[in-house]
Design an enzyme around this catalytic site. Sequence first.
Site, short mmCIF file in Angstrom:
data_model
loop_
_atom_site.label_atom_id
_atom_site.label_comp_id
_atom_site.label_asym_id
_atom_site.label_seq_id
_atom_site.Cartn_x
_atom_site.Cartn_y
_atom_site.Cartn_z
N LYS A 93 9.16 23.26 20.51
CA LYS A 93 8.73 23.20 21.90
C LYS A 93 9.89 22.75 22.76
O LYS A 93 10.73 21.96 22.32
CB LYS A 93 7.57 22.20 22.05
N GLY B 260 -9.03 21.67 34.58
CA GLY B 260 -7.83 22.52 34.65
C GLY B 260 -8.22 23.98 34.71
O GLY B 260 -8.77 24.53 33.75
N VAL C 39 -4.74 29.38 31.77
CA VAL C 39 -5.73 29.47 30.69
C VAL C 39 -7.12 29.13 31.20
O VAL C 39 -8.08 29.87 30.98
CB VAL C 39 -5.35 28.55 29.51
#
Length: 348
Positions: free
Chosen positions: A78, A178, A182
């Site tokens: 990452k 959120g 996504v």
Amino acid sequence: MFDHPSYDHHEGVHFFEDERSGLKAIIAVHSTARGPAAGGCRMWDYDTGEDALRDALRLSQGMSFKNAMADLPLGGGKAVIWGNSRTGKSKELFEAFGRAIESLNGSYYTAEDVGIDTDDIAIVSTQTKYVAGLDTGAAASGDPSPTTALGVYRGIKACAERAFGTGDLSGRVIAVQGVGSVGGYLCDHLANEGAKLFIADIDKVELEAVRSRTGAEVIAPESVYDTDAEIFSPNALGAVINPQTLPRLKAKVIAGGANNQLASPEMGFAVQEKGILYAPDYVINGGGIINVAAEISGEYSREWVMTKLDTLVDTLGHVLDEALSANEPTHLVADRMARARIASSRPA
């Protein structure tokens, strides 16, 4: 470094700074046992360098587990860029980031994550071939977020089947934290099935867009933990399940696309003790990396992606069933399975 609480025998942790562009980045390579490390790049305005390092370490370990559980020929890595994704982006910064990736000689592939979009990745790709999530090219597949969201949606249905006796989400009350790339796509799936949605985000533009097309009710970000929801779906940043938030949750299921939802492994035990069924994040949100893996292969096939996604949902089901049968926290079962798959890939 070696005694850092989030350090898990990483193969490499690389720090990059480019004074001219302002780039400050960390690329953490957790494991290449199954193949080159793959994981997106996150751009976030961290409070401290320690926060950035901890995020990189936790996220890269999560990618190793995610790729293993998705049965992909990829290890885990990452990248994090320390900066404000709204005001700190520049062509020069992403070119410098591309050169940083190139210097790792193919041990790490990057793609989009929080704060990074396909335009940013396109600039990175001018300096290195070790990128995915592109809009153009022979095997380009674009933003992996829709595939991530589809997997999360199907994972929520798998959790609902075990928690409520049916995977039918019509009429289910779901709080979505959120609604970016996504979370927004996820809300579309949930609304299409007739779920009643409560949505929270700090981005008012995204909130209004999702509200207008799904009929969701907008709530204040801090109120999302207090909603009378049957399912809580975190799709923003990590560590949202912690000693302060868990007592406030009324949901019977936690299932979302955010990485590192548990603030610590101990929270997995606390979630189980409260009678909540938790979908381990790196299992349920693996759809995007499946899409990325297809692009990295050089021969993108949507059919292959969907077949892998079917298998991933089955794997999540196995984790949930084993945890329920053995009365174990789901994160323990998933961790054990992921580590076994990684270990079996290492040379004898």
